[in-house]
Design an enzyme around this catalytic site. Structure first.
Site, mmCIF file in Angstrom:
data_model
loop_
_atom_site.group_PDB
_atom_site.id
_atom_site.type_symbol
_atom_site.label_atom_id
_atom_site.label_comp_id
_atom_site.label_asym_id
_atom_site.label_seq_id
_atom_site.Cartn_x
_atom_site.Cartn_y
_atom_site.Cartn_z
ATOM 1 C CG HIS A 16 6.227 3.684 10.134
ATOM 2 N ND1 HIS A 16 5.509 3.940 8.993
ATOM 3 C CD2 HIS A 16 6.017 2.381 10.414
ATOM 4 C CE1 HIS A 16 4.906 2.825 8.593
ATOM 5 N NE2 HIS A 16 5.196 1.869 9.446
ATOM 6 C CD GLU A 18 -0.089 -6.599 2.934
ATOM 7 O OE1 GLU A 18 -0.134 -5.366 2.891
ATOM 8 O OE2 GLU A 18 0.712 -7.199 3.657
ATOM 9 N NE ARG A 62 4.210 9.760 4.494
ATOM 10 C CZ ARG A 62 5.123 10.576 3.982
ATOM 11 N NH1 ARG A 62 4.916 11.864 3.940
ATOM 12 N NH2 ARG A 62 6.251 10.108 3.484
ATOM 13 C CG ASP A 91 -0.123 -0.186 2.526
ATOM 14 O OD1 ASP A 91 1.106 0.012 2.510
ATOM 15 O OD2 ASP A 91 -0.731 -0.517 3.562
ATOM 16 C CD GLU A 100 0.303 4.344 4.601
ATOM 17 O OE1 GLU A 100 -0.633 5.031 5.087
ATOM 18 O OE2 GLU A 100 1.496 4.599 4.847
ATOM 19 C CG HIS A 108 10.468 4.964 10.122
ATOM 20 N ND1 HIS A 108 10.765 5.952 9.224
ATOM 21 C CD2 HIS A 108 9.889 3.968 9.401
ATOM 22 C CE1 HIS A 108 10.370 5.582 8.006
ATOM 23 N NE2 HIS A 108 9.842 4.366 8.102
HETATM 24 C C1 UD1 Z 1 6.715 4.480 3.882
HETATM 25 C C2 UD1 Z 1 5.311 4.205 3.344
HETATM 26 C C3 UD1 Z 1 4.464 3.524 4.408
HETATM 27 C C4 UD1 Z 1 5.168 2.297 4.956
HETATM 28 C C5 UD1 Z 1 6.555 2.690 5.442
HETATM 29 C C6 UD1 Z 1 7.318 1.478 5.896
HETATM 30 C C7 UD1 Z 1 4.301 5.762 1.755
HETATM 31 C C8 UD1 Z 1 3.641 7.070 1.567
HETATM 32 N N1 UD1 Z 1 4.676 5.471 3.009
HETATM 33 O O1 UD1 Z 1 6.584 5.436 4.938
HETATM 34 O O2 UD1 Z 1 3.225 3.134 3.830
HETATM 35 O O3 UD1 Z 1 4.403 1.778 6.018
HETATM 36 O O4 UD1 Z 1 7.285 3.300 4.375
HETATM 37 O O5 UD1 Z 1 8.418 1.821 6.655
HETATM 38 O O6 UD1 Z 1 4.489 5.033 0.810
HETATM 39 N N2 UD1 Z 1 14.137 7.578 5.282
HETATM 40 C C9 UD1 Z 1 15.510 7.414 5.337
HETATM 41 N N3 UD1 Z 1 16.025 6.177 5.007
HETATM 42 C C10 UD1 Z 1 15.252 5.137 4.629
HETATM 43 C C11 UD1 Z 1 13.872 5.311 4.599
HETATM 44 C C12 UD1 Z 1 13.332 6.546 4.916
HETATM 45 O O7 UD1 Z 1 16.239 8.320 5.675
HETATM 46 O O8 UD1 Z 1 15.787 4.049 4.333
HETATM 47 C C13 UD1 Z 1 13.559 8.912 5.626
HETATM 48 C C14 UD1 Z 1 13.780 9.933 4.483
HETATM 49 O O9 UD1 Z 1 13.954 11.195 5.048
HETATM 50 C C15 UD1 Z 1 12.443 9.853 3.734
HETATM 51 C C16 UD1 Z 1 11.492 9.697 4.906
HETATM 52 O O10 UD1 Z 1 12.150 8.793 5.790
HETATM 53 O O11 UD1 Z 1 12.176 11.009 2.955
HETATM 54 C C17 UD1 Z 1 10.128 9.215 4.544
HETATM 55 O O12 UD1 Z 1 10.141 8.061 3.695
HETATM 56 P P1 UD1 Z 1 8.761 7.642 2.955
HETATM 57 O O13 UD1 Z 1 9.004 6.390 2.202
HETATM 58 O O14 UD1 Z 1 8.214 8.796 2.185
HETATM 59 O O15 UD1 Z 1 7.745 7.419 4.125
HETATM 60 P P2 UD1 Z 1 7.758 6.437 5.331
HETATM 61 O O16 UD1 Z 1 7.274 7.200 6.494
HETATM 62 O O17 UD1 Z 1 9.058 5.749 5.401
HETATM 63 N N1 UDP Z 2 11.220 -4.298 10.834
HETATM 64 C C1 UDP Z 2 12.595 -4.442 10.743
HETATM 65 N N2 UDP Z 2 13.391 -3.640 11.525
HETATM 66 C C2 UDP Z 2 12.882 -2.701 12.380
HETATM 67 C C3 UDP Z 2 11.472 -2.553 12.446
HETATM 68 C C4 UDP Z 2 10.671 -3.357 11.659
HETATM 69 O O1 UDP Z 2 13.092 -5.281 9.993
HETATM 70 O O2 UDP Z 2 13.653 -2.023 13.057
HETATM 71 C C5 UDP Z 2 10.362 -5.142 9.975
HETATM 72 C C6 UDP Z 2 9.215 -5.849 10.653
HETATM 73 O O3 UDP Z 2 9.610 -7.137 11.097
HETATM 74 C C7 UDP Z 2 8.160 -5.925 9.557
HETATM 75 C C8 UDP Z 2 8.447 -4.696 8.716
HETATM 76 O O4 UDP Z 2 9.751 -4.254 9.060
HETATM 77 O O5 UDP Z 2 8.330 -7.066 8.726
HETATM 78 C C9 UDP Z 2 7.439 -3.626 9.001
HETATM 79 O O6 UDP Z 2 7.844 -2.440 8.398
HETATM 80 P P1 UDP Z 2 7.220 -1.047 8.769
HETATM 81 O O7 UDP Z 2 6.667 -1.095 10.145
HETATM 82 O O8 UDP Z 2 8.256 -0.033 8.468
HETATM 83 O O9 UDP Z 2 6.069 -0.866 7.675
HETATM 84 P P2 UDP Z 2 4.548 -1.330 7.605
HETATM 85 O O10 UDP Z 2 4.496 -2.796 7.795
HETATM 86 O O11 UDP Z 2 3.806 -0.557 8.652
HETATM 87 O O12 UDP Z 2 4.140 -0.903 6.244
#
Ligand code: UD1
Ligand code: UDP
Length: 365
Positions: A204, A118, A206, A96, A132, A237
């Site tokens: 994490h 999924e 939004r 999502d 999402e 995160h």
């Molecule tokens: C994203 C997804 C969310 C998912 C989550 C899993 C969207 C809109 N959001 O949220 O659905 O549950 O990932 O974790 O698709 N960043 C880093 N390093 C990384 C990853 C992220 O620095 O490896 C920081 C960056 O500043 C980036 C910010 O996190 O711009 C946000 O990343 P983004 O993918 O937009 O949103 P998430 O909150 O990570």
């Molecule tokens: N996870 C991980 N390291 C962490 C936190 C979570 O590997 O420090 C794994 C967790 O086991 C799960 C996935 O990341 O499989 C969940 O990711 P996240 O919570 O970022 O996204 P969501 O599932 O909410 O989209």
């Protein structure tokens, strides 16, 4: 040979697509290519390393503190050129995220069949989870194959008018991923006090940015201040909206360990070691019941009601009073704890990826 692209953007997509990618790569009828949008960078690479996956294409999209609009625009532009040059027979993506929504859209514009892994999770509320729920609805509208993890997800799709022949209940591939690592006795790699009960925290979403994430942090602080026998491990995160607040509010307490995101193996070890898990994550809600660990979900709504209905996950919202009262109840009341800490896994039998690959293999172009 059919050319199938598996597209992956973020950490959870990589975890949930890894079993599908590895199974597709075993098939002699399929030329499986991996497209990393790299909506996440370091967290995505962490997962690829664990599963020994090397992307064939890497769009390197992530920017610090990216906005949804710029992320979407950059993804669509980059996907346009890659689909134009690669011309895959089909594309698969999971979940999502913005990556998944834009993959579905780009497939639609290019006339490429899209398989949604999924499929069919819904809260029915476009602002919970945000964005999402909208991403899933768009992906669901555009998919040729709907790989639904549960019967409930299948019903959601039928209610939206999806043809029953296009839906397959497969289980969730996260259980496949979990099974593939859980017996390797992973270690957390962070020194913990074994005399204290471990509370594992992740956050994490939004819709929890701002006041809700502060409330979550204040609740965690309250819990450690009133329970000398617990310690909190919070892999933070990297999203700045979480990182900054967590470090500001929780960075200085001896019972709280803030760390960088853990690799999948250490995180599974942390779930196994945890007494209670507090999380707003989707994947953690699916994995923890399979490990018999109670999860209090810090969200108002969940698109994964199966574990709530089975009585092994409880929704507490990002709400101070609920988080502390429910956590305290689990800490103090062994009966309440036992009720929630049952090993019930409503999300699959670990063979979801096998089912998906069979369908894609049988498909005649
Ligand atoms: C994203 C997804 C969310 C998912 C989550 C899993 C969207 C809109 N959001 O949220 O659905 O549950 O990932 O974790 O698709 N960043 C880093 N390093 C990384 C990853 C992220 O620095 O490896 C920081 C960056 O500043 C980036 C910010 O996190 O711009 C946000 O990343 P983004 O993918 O937009 O949103 P998430 O909150 O990570
Ligand atoms: N996870 C991980 N390291 C962490 C936190 C979570 O590997 O420090 C794994 C967790 O086991 C799960 C996935 O990341 O499989 C969940 O990711 P996240 O919570 O970022 O996204 P969501 O599932 O909410 O989209």
């Amino acid at each position: 040979m059919k050319k199938i692209i598996c597209a992956v953007g973020t950490r959870p997509e990589a975890i949930k697509m890894a079993p599908v990618i590895l199974a597709l790569k075993q098939s002699e009828h399929i030329n499986c290519k991996v497209l990393a949008t790299a909506q996440h960078r370091d967290m995505l690479d962490q997962v690829f390393d664990i599963f020994n996956i090397v992307p064939d294409f890497d769009l390197d999209i992530m920017r610090p503190n990216q906005t949804l609009t710029t992320l979407t625009a950059r993804l669509l532009l980059n996907l346009d050129s890659i689909f134009h040059s690669e011309k895959p027979d089909a594309v698969l993506a999971q979940g999502d995220t913005t990556t998944v929504m834009t993959i579905a859209m780009a497939c639609f514009y290019h006339g490429i069949p899209f398989g949604h892994v999924e499929a069919g999770l819904r809260t029915g509320d476009l602002s919970n989870p945000f964005p999402e729920e909208m991403n899933r609805v768009v992906a669901g509208k555009l998919a040729k194959w709907h790989f639904a993890p549960t019967e409930r997800a299948r019903k959601n799709l039928l209610n939206e008018g999806v043809d029953e022949n296009d839906i397959q209940v497969t289980g969730n591939t996260v259980i496949d991923a979990l099974h593939s690592v859980v017996d390797s006795s992973p270690e957390i790699g962070i020194p913990l006090d074994s005399s204290k009960r471990l509370i594992l925290v992740t956050a994490h979403r939004r819709e929890n940015f701002g006041e809700p994430i502060k409330e979550i942090c204040r609740a965690i602080l309250h819990l450690v201040e009133h329970n000398a026998d617990i310690q909190v491990l919070f892999p933070v995160h990297p999203n700045p909206n979480v990182h900054q607040i967590a470090h500001e509010l929780l960075g200085h307490h001896s019972q709280i360990i803030l760390c960088d995101p853990l690799g999948y193996l250490p995180f599974v070890a942390a779930m196994k070691a945890a007494h209670i898990i507090l999380s707003d994550s989707g994947g953690v809600q699916e994995e923890a019941p399979a490990l018999g660990k109670p999860v209090l979900v810090m969200r108002h709504r969940t698109e994964r009601p199966e574990a709530v209905e089975a009585g092994v996950v409880k929704l507490v919202g990002p709400v101070f009073e609920n988080i502390i009262s429910e956590t305290q109840r689990l800490l103090d009341n062994p009966y309440a704890y036992k009720q929630l800490a049952r090993n019930i896994s409503p999300y699959g039998d670990g063979k979801a990826s096998q089912r998906i690959v069979e369908t894609i293999t049988k498909w005649k172009i």
